[in-house]
Enzyme design. Structure first.
Site, PDB file in Angstrom:
ATOM      1  N   GLU A  39       0.815  -1.373   0.042  1.00  0.00           N
ATOM      2  CA  GLU A  39      -0.140  -0.113  -0.109  1.00  0.00           C
ATOM      3  C   GLU A  39       0.809   1.245   0.098  1.00  0.00           C
ATOM      4  OE1 GLU A  39      -3.270   0.329  -0.232  1.00  0.00           O
ATOM      5  OE2 GLU A  39      -2.971   2.585  -0.054  1.00  0.00           O
ATOM      6  N   THR A  83      -5.909   1.699  -5.083  1.00  0.00           N
ATOM      7  CA  THR A  83      -5.827   0.288  -5.127  1.00  0.00           C
ATOM      8  C   THR A  83      -6.385  -0.458  -6.079  1.00  0.00           C
ATOM      9  OG1 THR A  83      -5.470   0.392  -2.867  1.00  0.00           O
ATOM     10  CG2 THR A  83      -5.665  -1.692  -3.705  1.00  0.00           C
ATOM     11  N   HIS A 198      -1.540   3.111   4.921  1.00  0.00           N
ATOM     12  CA  HIS A 198      -2.606   3.866   4.100  1.00  0.00           C
ATOM     13  C   HIS A 198      -2.588   5.443   4.717  1.00  0.00           C
ATOM     14  CE1 HIS A 198      -6.273   4.868   2.487  1.00  0.00           C
ATOM     15  NE2 HIS A 198      -6.343   3.901   1.690  1.00  0.00           N
ATOM     16  N   ASP A 257       1.338   0.059  -4.891  1.00  0.00           N
ATOM     17  CA  ASP A 257       0.125   0.194  -5.871  1.00  0.00           C
ATOM     18  C   ASP A 257      -0.037   1.554  -6.293  1.00  0.00           C
ATOM     19  OD1 ASP A 257      -0.669   1.418  -3.325  1.00  0.00           O
ATOM     20  OD2 ASP A 257      -2.408   0.357  -3.164  1.00  0.00           O
ATOM     21  N   HIS A 258       0.217   2.634  -5.549  1.00  0.00           N
ATOM     22  CA  HIS A 258       0.044   4.007  -6.088  1.00  0.00           C
ATOM     23  C   HIS A 258       0.793   5.051  -5.011  1.00  0.00           C
ATOM     24  CE1 HIS A 258      -2.835   4.388  -2.874  1.00  0.00           C
ATOM     25  NE2 HIS A 258      -3.283   3.280  -3.279  1.00  0.00           N
TER      26      HIS A 258
HETATM   27  C1  GP9 Z   1      -9.027  -0.779   0.540  1.00  0.00           C
HETATM   28  C2  GP9 Z   1      -7.606  -0.809   0.460  1.00  0.00           C
HETATM   29  C3  GP9 Z   1      -6.914   0.878   0.327  1.00  0.00           C
HETATM   30  O1  GP9 Z   1      -9.674  -1.812   0.698  1.00  0.00           O
HETATM   31  O2  GP9 Z   1      -7.215  -1.559  -0.879  1.00  0.00           O
HETATM   32  O3  GP9 Z   1      -7.810   1.263  -0.934  1.00  0.00           O
HETATM   33  P1  GP9 Z   1      -7.302   2.707  -1.456  1.00  0.00           P
HETATM   34  O4  GP9 Z   1      -7.783   3.845  -0.788  1.00  0.00           O
HETATM   35  O5  GP9 Z   1      -5.704   2.916  -1.448  1.00  0.00           O
HETATM   36  O6  GP9 Z   1      -7.642   2.562  -2.865  1.00  0.00           O
HETATM   37 MN    MN Z   2      -3.910   1.675  -1.949  1.00  0.00          MN
END
Ligand code: GP9
Ligand code: MN
Length: 418
Positions: A39, A83, A198, A257-258
């Site tokens: 994440e 994500t 996150h 992921d980003h």
């Molecule tokens: C939510 C997690 C985070 O289930 O994968 O999502 P994001 O806010 O990064 O898209």
């Molecule tokens: Mn994410």
């Protein structure tokens, strides 16, 4: 009715598909594929420090590990779906949508995703993520990707002491996942989606191994200790895989992921990076996320500096598993193959090529970061200004458009992927 398909398939045959096999074709055949969706981690933390402390000691060690390939110029290509967009890119090698999230609006489409294609070599597929199953509509779209099982929040024991922010902390998440992983039929393709790193990067004192940064952005400040926590969780997971006897027969892939730090924090970011300002060029370079391919016992790992992106993951992993993509419809390249298209398209039409970085219509030299002169032509009032990036910009627009056509038109309904 799929009238556009021949043109799209033709484009892929001419620009994307390679008939030659890569050096690592089949290297993972029969082995488990363990994919870690890390994440919000960005590449600027790798081999870097804060307050004199290493941020990611474990991931740093992987950059020098003989069993690991590290791609240091790998870009995320996500948009508003965050994500879920990165999952979409990885599983399909298609682009996410320009707005909204394809996971929500096109969840009922027909796809030809990696988990389904892995069935050719008898792979069982499972996703592990300690969040509500219907969040991001995952429970609806996963079956259409061919994912066999989704271990969501209810598979985990979550309580006040083992959770923070968005839910279960990464360390107990991996720990509690091992028993399920051991029970899976092999070979399996499993994806682990972490959560602790996150926004807004909350962390209990007891989990803090390094101190926050000190700037006017609490977001950036707190990012470092949660990134370190995730680094430790991944390191522990490697040991747990060894203890469970799963390590030797698996390959492990780790991907950011980003971005985690948006441009709202550019001032603090420029201070941290020791730059006067974050230019549009720097902003694009900050969209790099780590990508590691770890192959136990391989011995040939290295740092790869070629440009790469999330669009490339599907063909890369399928080829490693010994599965050909001759009939697939996709927009990425096998990263272990030399023949490739030479640019990474971002969803907004910006791109990174071997030579250039294009953003907001300005073309930069990729090496120096200097903007290149725009040739306004003889009669600039009539001729649109042209720059060195234009030929690639046109390709990027065409490619993004084809991907959108496929998704909005649900065109895979009309393809026989034999
Ligand atoms: C939510 C997690 C985070 O289930 O994968 O999502 P994001 O806010 O990064 O898209
Ligand atoms: Mn994410």
């Amino acid at each position: 009715d799929g009238n556009e398909l021949p043109e799209i398939e033709n484009y892929i045959d001419e620009n994307i598909r390679s008939s030659k096999e890569s050096e690592l074709f089949g290297i993972a055949e029969g082995k488990n594929i363990i994919f870690i969706n890390a994440e919000s981690i960005q590449s600027f933390v790798i081999n870097n420090d804060v307050n004199g402390q290493e941020i990611t000691p474990f991931l740093n060690s992987l950059t020098e590990d003989e069993d690991t390939y590290y791609f240091k110029n790998f870009y995320h290509q996500t948009e508003q779906g965050k994500t879920s967009d990165s999952e979409f890119l990885v599983e399909n090698s298609l682009y996410p949508l320009p707005r909204g999230a394809v996971f929500f609006t096109q969840g009922q489409n027909k796809f030809h995703a990696m988990p389904e294609m892995l069935e050719e070599k008898d792979y069982y597929s499972a996703v592990f993520h300690a969040n509500n199953k219907s969040f991001w509509n995952r429970d609806q779209i996963y079956p259409n990707f061919g994912i066999d099982h989704f271990y969501g929040a209810e598979a985990y024991e979550v309580n006040e002491s083992n959770s923070i922010g968005w839910g279960l902390k990464d360390k107990p998440f991996f720990e509690q996942s091992i028993k399920y992983l051991q029970s899976l039929e092999q070979p399996f393709y499993s994806k682990f989606i972490t959560l602790t790193n996150h926004f807004p990067f909350e962390l209990d004192e007891e989990d803090k191994s390094i101190e926050p940064y000190d700037s006017n952005s609490n977001t950036l400040n707190n990012f470092f200790p949660t990134v370190r926590y995730m680094d430790e969780a991944i390191e522990q997971f490697f040991s747990q895989l060894k203890d469970a006897g799963l390590y030797d027969n698996s390959i492990i892939v780790i991907m950011g992921d980003h971005y985690g730090i948006s441009q709202n924090h550019n001032r603090a970011m420029s201070t941290y990076l020791g730059k006067e300002e974050i230019t549009p060029y720097d902003h694009i370079q900050l969209q790099r996320v780590p990508f590691f391919v770890h192959i136990p016992g391989h011995g040939k790992g290295e740092v790869k500096s070629k440009i790469a992106g999330q669009i490339d993951v599907k063909p890369t992993l399928l080829h490693m598993a010994g599965i050909k993509t001759d009939n697939d419809i996709y927009f990425g390249n096998d990263l272990f193959h030399d023949g490739r298209k030479g640019y990474i398209a971002l969803r907004n039409g910006d791109f990174i090529s071997d030579e250039y970085i294009s953003t907001n219509g300005i073309c930069y030299d990729r090496e120096t970061g200097e903007p290149l002169e725009t040739d306004t032509g003889q009669n600039s009032s009539e001729t649109k200004a042209e720059n060195a990036c234009d030929p690639i910009t046109k390709k990027v627009e065409q490619e993004l458009g084809y991907s959108d056509d496929l998704i909005y038109g649900d065109l895979f309904r009309f393809v026989d992927f034999k």
